[in-house]
Motif scaffolding. Structure first.
Motif, PDB file in Angstrom:
ATOM      1  N   GLY A   1     -42.099  52.468  12.113  1.00  0.00           N
ATOM      2  CA  GLY A   1     -41.640  52.530  10.729  1.00  0.00           C
ATOM      3  C   GLY A   1     -41.197  51.162  10.247  1.00  0.00           C
ATOM      4  O   GLY A   1     -40.757  50.331  11.041  1.00  0.00           O
ATOM      5  N   PRO A   2     -41.292  50.941   8.944  1.00  0.00           N
ATOM      6  CA  PRO A   2     -40.894  49.637   8.408  1.00  0.00           C
ATOM      7  C   PRO A   2     -39.393  49.382   8.548  1.00  0.00           C
ATOM      8  O   PRO A   2     -38.584  50.297   8.439  1.00  0.00           O
ATOM      9  CB  PRO A   2     -41.292  49.720   6.926  1.00  0.00           C
ATOM     10  N   GLY A   3     -39.077  48.141   8.831  1.00  0.00           N
ATOM     11  CA  GLY A   3     -37.686  47.718   8.894  1.00  0.00           C
ATOM     12  C   GLY A   3     -37.015  47.905  10.240  1.00  0.00           C
ATOM     13  O   GLY A   3     -35.946  47.350  10.481  1.00  0.00           O
ATOM     14  N   ARG A   4     -37.618  48.659  11.132  1.00  0.00           N
ATOM     15  CA  ARG A   4     -36.978  48.939  12.420  1.00  0.00           C
ATOM     16  C   ARG A   4     -36.859  47.679  13.277  1.00  0.00           C
ATOM     17  O   ARG A   4     -35.783  47.336  13.760  1.00  0.00           O
ATOM     18  CB  ARG A   4     -37.767  49.995  13.198  1.00  0.00           C
ATOM     19  N   ILE A   5     -37.984  47.008  13.492  1.00  0.00           N
ATOM     20  CA  ILE A   5     -37.975  45.827  14.369  1.00  0.00           C
ATOM     21  C   ILE A   5     -37.127  44.719  13.754  1.00  0.00           C
ATOM     22  O   ILE A   5     -36.337  44.076  14.458  1.00  0.00           O
ATOM     23  CB  ILE A   5     -39.411  45.350  14.676  1.00  0.00           C
ATOM     24  N   ALA A   6     -37.241  44.526  12.452  1.00  0.00           N
ATOM     25  CA  ALA A   6     -36.439  43.495  11.779  1.00  0.00           C
ATOM     26  C   ALA A   6     -34.948  43.785  11.963  1.00  0.00           C
ATOM     27  O   ALA A   6     -34.164  42.869  12.213  1.00  0.00           O
ATOM     28  CB  ALA A   6     -36.795  43.428  10.299  1.00  0.00           C
ATOM     29  N   ARG A   7     -34.555  45.040  11.852  1.00  0.00           N
ATOM     30  CA  ARG A   7     -33.144  45.420  12.042  1.00  0.00           C
ATOM     31  C   ARG A   7     -32.694  45.058  13.456  1.00  0.00           C
ATOM     32  O   ARG A   7     -31.633  44.468  13.654  1.00  0.00           O
ATOM     33  CB  ARG A   7     -32.955  46.915  11.770  1.00  0.00           C
ATOM     34  N   GLY A   8     -33.487  45.421  14.445  1.00  0.00           N
ATOM     35  CA  GLY A   8     -33.124  45.122  15.829  1.00  0.00           C
ATOM     36  C   GLY A   8     -33.018  43.636  16.093  1.00  0.00           C
ATOM     37  O   GLY A   8     -32.066  43.165  16.728  1.00  0.00           O
ATOM     38  N   VAL A   9     -33.971  42.866  15.594  1.00  0.00           N
ATOM     39  CA  VAL A   9     -33.962  41.408  15.786  1.00  0.00           C
ATOM     40  C   VAL A   9     -32.764  40.786  15.078  1.00  0.00           C
ATOM     41  O   VAL A   9     -32.099  39.903  15.633  1.00  0.00           O
ATOM     42  CB  VAL A   9     -35.297  40.791  15.318  1.00  0.00           C
ATOM     43  N   ASP A  10     -32.466  41.259  13.867  1.00  0.00           N
ATOM     44  CA  ASP A  10     -31.299  40.735  13.142  1.00  0.00           C
ATOM     45  C   ASP A  10     -30.010  40.991  13.921  1.00  0.00           C
ATOM     46  O   ASP A  10     -29.132  40.124  13.990  1.00  0.00           O
ATOM     47  CB  ASP A  10     -31.197  41.365  11.749  1.00  0.00           C
ATOM     48  N   LEU A  11     -29.889  42.182  14.499  1.00  0.00           N
ATOM     49  CA  LEU A  11     -28.697  42.507  15.296  1.00  0.00           C
ATOM     50  C   LEU A  11     -28.606  41.632  16.543  1.00  0.00           C
ATOM     51  O   LEU A  11     -27.530  41.155  16.904  1.00  0.00           O
ATOM     52  CB  LEU A  11     -28.704  43.990  15.688  1.00  0.00           C
ATOM     53  N   LEU A  12     -29.745  41.394  17.185  1.00  0.00           N
ATOM     54  CA  LEU A  12     -29.762  40.526  18.365  1.00  0.00           C
ATOM     55  C   LEU A  12     -29.357  39.101  17.981  1.00  0.00           C
ATOM     56  O   LEU A  12     -28.528  38.486  18.651  1.00  0.00           O
ATOM     57  CB  LEU A  12     -31.149  40.533  19.013  1.00  0.00           C
ATOM     58  N   ARG A  13     -29.923  38.600  16.898  1.00  0.00           N
ATOM     59  CA  ARG A  13     -29.587  37.249  16.420  1.00  0.00           C
ATOM     60  C   ARG A  13     -28.101  37.130  16.097  1.00  0.00           C
ATOM     61  O   ARG A  13     -27.503  36.072  16.264  1.00  0.00           O
ATOM     62  CB  ARG A  13     -30.381  36.916  15.170  1.00  0.00           C
ATOM     63  N   ALA A  14     -27.513  38.230  15.616  1.00  0.00           N
ATOM     64  CA  ALA A  14     -26.092  38.219  15.246  1.00  0.00           C
ATOM     65  C   ALA A  14     -25.187  38.407  16.461  1.00  0.00           C
ATOM     66  O   ALA A  14     -23.964  38.477  16.310  1.00  0.00           O
ATOM     67  CB  ALA A  14     -25.823  39.313  14.217  1.00  0.00           C
ATOM     68  N   GLY A  15     -25.767  38.480  17.653  1.00  0.00           N
ATOM     69  CA  GLY A  15     -24.971  38.594  18.870  1.00  0.00           C
ATOM     70  C   GLY A  15     -24.404  39.988  19.113  1.00  0.00           C
ATOM     71  O   GLY A  15     -23.420  40.130  19.831  1.00  0.00           O
ATOM     72  N   LYS A  16     -25.043  41.014  18.550  1.00  0.00           N
ATOM     73  CA  LYS A  16     -24.533  42.384  18.704  1.00  0.00           C
ATOM     74  C   LYS A  16     -25.016  43.051  19.980  1.00  0.00           C
ATOM     75  O   LYS A  16     -24.675  44.201  20.260  1.00  0.00           O
ATOM     76  CB  LYS A  16     -24.917  43.241  17.491  1.00  0.00           C
ATOM     77  N   ALA A  17     -25.797  42.329  20.780  1.00  0.00           N
ATOM     78  CA  ALA A  17     -26.246  42.806  22.093  1.00  0.00           C
ATOM     79  C   ALA A  17     -26.814  41.620  22.862  1.00  0.00           C
ATOM     80  O   ALA A  17     -27.106  40.567  22.289  1.00  0.00           O
ATOM     81  CB  ALA A  17     -27.296  43.900  21.942  1.00  0.00           C
ATOM     82  N   ASP A  18     -26.966  41.839  24.175  1.00  0.00           N
ATOM     83  CA  ASP A  18     -27.510  40.790  25.038  1.00  0.00           C
ATOM     84  C   ASP A  18     -29.029  40.787  25.075  1.00  0.00           C
ATOM     85  O   ASP A  18     -29.646  39.753  25.307  1.00  0.00           O
ATOM     86  CB  ASP A  18     -26.998  40.976  26.473  1.00  0.00           C
TER      87      ASP A  18
END
Length: 181
Positions: A46-63
């Protein structure tokens, strides 16, 4: 006998409708951005899923991030270019799961990844209509002791899409309750 069958069918239809209404009214929102987990899992489709995950990773919300259900022909460098993510981030922190062909397979892929990294908390990113079924499949396989945080990506919704997803959710939930993982 026919009257009993008709009444039973009507009761079943009413139960489905009532459950469907609850399903629609309880569609989740995105998880809070400030929340941190050890890992993030994104389900493709679905649209926006991968971008959301990458944005969260970039923001340091997971390792680390797992993108589950990636087509076998996709190469990390292609995805890195498309998402404007340095290849070094893919090498260190993003895994492409290419085994899953459906939501059940996503659950299996998630469980193996969580076990491999010994994670105790994971954020599950998928479309808001898909969260209930994806969470049920993942939860059935990762077991207790792991915090699973559903993170819903808003999607274009239609009554047909929601009815189909609700029916899939009911069917899979029934099978999971019967022990048919």
């Amino acid at each position: 006998m026919i009257a009993i069958l008709v009444r039973s069918a009507m009761l079943l239809a009413l139960a489905w409708i009532a459950g469907f209404v609850l399903f629609v009214l309880s569609l989740p929102e995105p998880a809070p951005d400030h929340l941190r987990t050890e890992g993030i899992v994104v389900l493709t489709g679905g649209p926006g899923r991968i971008a959301r995950g990458v944005d969260l990773l970039r923001a340091g919300k997971a390792d680390r991030l797992l993108i589950s259900g990636v087509d076998t022909s996709v190469r990390p460098i292609e995805l890195a270019v498309e998402l404007d993510v340095p290849a070094s981030v893919f090498e260190c922190c993003i895994d492409l799961g290419k085994e899953a062909a459906d939501t059940r397979g996503n659950g299996e892929e998630i469980a193996a990844w969580v076990k491999r990294h010994d994670y105790k908390s994971v954020r599950l990113v998928t479309s808001q209509f898909h969260v209930a079924r994806a969470t049920a499949e993942a939860r059935a396989r990762i077991g207790a002791g792991i915090t699973l945080v559903p993170d819903a990506v808003p999607a274009r919704l239609s009554a047909r899409l929601l009815a189909v997803e609700y029916s899939k959710f009911l069917f899979r939930r029934l099978l999971l309750l019967m022990g048919e993982a």
